[in-house]
Design an enzyme around this catalytic site. Sequence first.
Site, PDB file in Angstrom:
ATOM      1  N   PRO A 268      64.890  57.223  72.027  1.00 58.05           N
ATOM      2  CA  PRO A 268      64.158  57.476  73.257  1.00 58.05           C
ATOM      3  C   PRO A 268      64.882  58.389  74.238  1.00 58.05           C
ATOM      4  O   PRO A 268      66.110  58.344  74.362  1.00 58.05           O
ATOM      5  CB  PRO A 268      63.974  56.080  73.861  1.00 58.05           C
ATOM      6  CG  PRO A 268      65.005  55.233  73.208  1.00 58.05           C
ATOM      7  CD  PRO A 268      65.201  55.801  71.842  1.00 58.05           C
ATOM      8  N   ASN A 269      64.093  59.186  74.897  1.00 61.09           N
ATOM      9  CA  ASN A 269      64.514  60.096  75.976  1.00 61.09           C
ATOM     10  C   ASN A 269      65.220  61.351  75.476  1.00 61.09           C
ATOM     11  O   ASN A 269      65.471  62.272  76.256  1.00 61.09           O
ATOM     12  CB  ASN A 269      65.387  59.375  77.023  1.00 61.09           C
ATOM     13  CG  ASN A 269      64.662  58.212  77.664  1.00 61.09           C
ATOM     14  OD1 ASN A 269      63.544  58.394  78.141  1.00 61.09           O
ATOM     15  ND2 ASN A 269      65.238  57.031  77.648  1.00 61.09           N
TER      16      ASN A 269
ATOM     17  N   ARG B 216      67.532  66.135  80.995  1.00 53.09           N
ATOM     18  CA  ARG B 216      68.002  64.835  81.465  1.00 53.09           C
ATOM     19  C   ARG B 216      69.508  64.887  81.689  1.00 53.09           C
ATOM     20  O   ARG B 216      70.264  65.279  80.808  1.00 53.09           O
ATOM     21  CB  ARG B 216      67.638  63.720  80.463  1.00 53.09           C
ATOM     22  CG  ARG B 216      68.450  63.734  79.199  1.00 53.09           C
ATOM     23  CD  ARG B 216      68.110  62.611  78.244  1.00 53.09           C
ATOM     24  NE  ARG B 216      68.531  61.306  78.678  1.00 53.09           N
ATOM     25  CZ  ARG B 216      68.987  60.366  77.840  1.00 53.09           C
ATOM     26  NH1 ARG B 216      69.081  60.606  76.535  1.00 53.09           N
ATOM     27  NH2 ARG B 216      69.338  59.200  78.301  1.00 53.09           N
TER      28      ARG B 216
ATOM     29  N   TYR C 130      74.619  65.019  79.137  1.00 55.28           N
ATOM     30  CA  TYR C 130      74.070  65.337  77.808  1.00 55.28           C
ATOM     31  C   TYR C 130      74.020  66.836  77.496  1.00 55.28           C
ATOM     32  O   TYR C 130      73.646  67.208  76.383  1.00 55.28           O
ATOM     33  CB  TYR C 130      72.666  64.727  77.675  1.00 55.28           C
ATOM     34  CG  TYR C 130      72.676  63.207  77.800  1.00 55.28           C
ATOM     35  CD1 TYR C 130      73.187  62.415  76.766  1.00 55.28           C
ATOM     36  CD2 TYR C 130      72.211  62.566  78.941  1.00 55.28           C
ATOM     37  CE1 TYR C 130      73.219  61.030  76.866  1.00 55.28           C
ATOM     38  CE2 TYR C 130      72.238  61.184  79.057  1.00 55.28           C
ATOM     39  CZ  TYR C 130      72.743  60.422  78.025  1.00 55.28           C
ATOM     40  OH  TYR C 130      72.774  59.054  78.132  1.00 55.28           O
TER      41      TYR C 130
ATOM     42  N   ASN D  18      70.797  59.112  66.110  1.00 50.69           N
ATOM     43  CA  ASN D  18      71.199  58.856  67.486  1.00 50.69           C
ATOM     44  C   ASN D  18      70.158  57.884  68.031  1.00 50.69           C
ATOM     45  O   ASN D  18      69.072  58.307  68.433  1.00 50.69           O
ATOM     46  CB  ASN D  18      71.237  60.136  68.316  1.00 50.69           C
ATOM     47  CG  ASN D  18      71.697  59.848  69.747  1.00 50.69           C
ATOM     48  OD1 ASN D  18      71.744  58.692  70.161  1.00 50.69           O
ATOM     49  ND2 ASN D  18      72.024  60.888  70.484  1.00 50.69           N
TER      50      ASN D  18
ATOM     51  N   ALA E 211      69.264  54.659  73.670  1.00 53.13           N
ATOM     52  CA  ALA E 211      69.408  53.355  74.333  1.00 53.13           C
ATOM     53  C   ALA E 211      69.234  52.183  73.360  1.00 53.13           C
ATOM     54  O   ALA E 211      69.784  51.094  73.587  1.00 53.13           O
ATOM     55  CB  ALA E 211      68.409  53.247  75.471  1.00 53.13           C
TER      56      ALA E 211
ATOM     57  N   GLU F 141      76.135  57.465  62.696  1.00 55.01           N
ATOM     58  CA  GLU F 141      75.624  57.237  64.054  1.00 55.01           C
ATOM     59  C   GLU F 141      76.226  58.291  64.979  1.00 55.01           C
ATOM     60  O   GLU F 141      77.440  58.500  64.973  1.00 55.01           O
ATOM     61  CB  GLU F 141      76.054  55.828  64.485  1.00 55.01           C
ATOM     62  CG  GLU F 141      75.669  55.449  65.895  1.00 55.01           C
ATOM     63  CD  GLU F 141      76.183  54.036  66.260  1.00 55.01           C
ATOM     64  OE1 GLU F 141      76.776  53.356  65.381  1.00 55.01           O
ATOM     65  OE2 GLU F 141      76.015  53.640  67.414  1.00 55.01           O
TER      66      GLU F 141
ATOM     67  N   HIS G  27      76.397  59.776  68.993  1.00 53.51           N
ATOM     68  CA  HIS G  27      76.117  59.724  70.436  1.00 53.51           C
ATOM     69  C   HIS G  27      76.632  61.017  71.030  1.00 53.51           C
ATOM     70  O   HIS G  27      77.779  61.400  70.770  1.00 53.51           O
ATOM     71  CB  HIS G  27      76.817  58.535  71.099  1.00 53.51           C
ATOM     72  CG  HIS G  27      76.446  57.227  70.491  1.00 53.51           C
ATOM     73  ND1 HIS G  27      75.257  56.606  70.764  1.00 53.51           N
ATOM     74  CD2 HIS G  27      77.085  56.459  69.586  1.00 53.51           C
ATOM     75  CE1 HIS G  27      75.188  55.493  70.054  1.00 53.51           C
ATOM     76  NE2 HIS G  27      76.282  55.382  69.320  1.00 53.51           N
TER      77      HIS G  27
ATOM     78  N   ARG H 250      81.764  55.143  79.388  1.00 53.25           N
ATOM     79  CA  ARG H 250      80.651  54.964  80.314  1.00 53.25           C
ATOM     80  C   ARG H 250      80.491  53.486  80.693  1.00 53.25           C
ATOM     81  O   ARG H 250      81.425  52.713  80.561  1.00 53.25           O
ATOM     82  CB  ARG H 250      79.382  55.573  79.691  1.00 53.25           C
ATOM     83  CG  ARG H 250      79.550  57.074  79.427  1.00 53.25           C
ATOM     84  CD  ARG H 250      78.289  57.701  78.871  1.00 53.25           C
ATOM     85  NE  ARG H 250      77.197  57.615  79.842  1.00 53.25           N
ATOM     86  CZ  ARG H 250      75.926  57.866  79.543  1.00 53.25           C
ATOM     87  NH1 ARG H 250      75.599  58.229  78.308  1.00 53.25           N
ATOM     88  NH2 ARG H 250      74.994  57.759  80.467  1.00 53.25           N
TER      89      ARG H 250
HETATM   90  C1  DHK Z   1      71.937  58.599  74.450  1.00 58.20           C
HETATM   91  C2  DHK Z   1      71.270  57.749  75.276  1.00 58.20           C
HETATM   92  O1  DHK Z   1      69.996  57.982  75.578  1.00 58.20           O
HETATM   93  C3  DHK Z   1      71.909  56.576  75.887  1.00 58.20           C
HETATM   94  O2  DHK Z   1      71.020  55.516  76.113  1.00 58.20           O
HETATM   95  C4  DHK Z   1      73.117  56.100  75.093  1.00 58.20           C
HETATM   96  C5  DHK Z   1      73.299  58.289  73.937  1.00 58.20           C
HETATM   97  C6  DHK Z   1      74.037  57.259  74.774  1.00 58.20           C
HETATM   98  C7  DHK Z   1      74.089  59.559  73.671  1.00 58.20           C
HETATM   99  O3  DHK Z   1      75.196  59.724  74.195  1.00 58.20           O
HETATM  100  O4  DHK Z   1      73.601  60.390  72.902  1.00 58.20           O
HETATM  101  O5  DHK Z   1      73.791  55.112  75.816  1.00 58.20           O
END
Ligand code: DHK
Length: 144
Positions: free
Chosen positions: A10-11, A18, A23, A74, A77, A98, A100, A107
Amino acid sequence: MPIIHILNGPNLNLLGQRQPEIYGRETLADVEDACRALGQEMGMDITFAQDNFEGGLVERIHAARGVADGIIINPAAYSHTSVAILDALNMFEGPVIEVHISNIHKREAFRQHSYVSARADAVIAGAGTHGYRLALRHLAELLA
Ligand code: DHK
């Protein structure tokens, strides 16, 4: 040719917009292009997907069974909350990496535990979007 499924939670569809200080400014389409280019160079068949829903990710993991040779995920959340994604990955036969983008260990405390890490063969955090390409290179080694 190894088949690699790259799954995003998500996101991540809003990557580039964002919290760019966390990111970065690359979009998910940029990440996909970079993964496809590296996949082509390394002789890998890449499927790239993003889902904002937990069940959607679970179904994509089910669909990878018996089809994909490896998964890069990835979970965003859902890393920190989803036993369902962990259970689905436990039914996948191949290697799981995995990723991130941020260093979750630097964090908030709630980001420092990932359910998916109990299944992942490797975890890459904090390398920015380059982490996806590192994951592809590592999968190439594992599948060689
Ligand atoms: C991406 C997210 O959306 C967060 O909820 C994770 C992760 C970290 C990332 O670092 O890609 O906590």
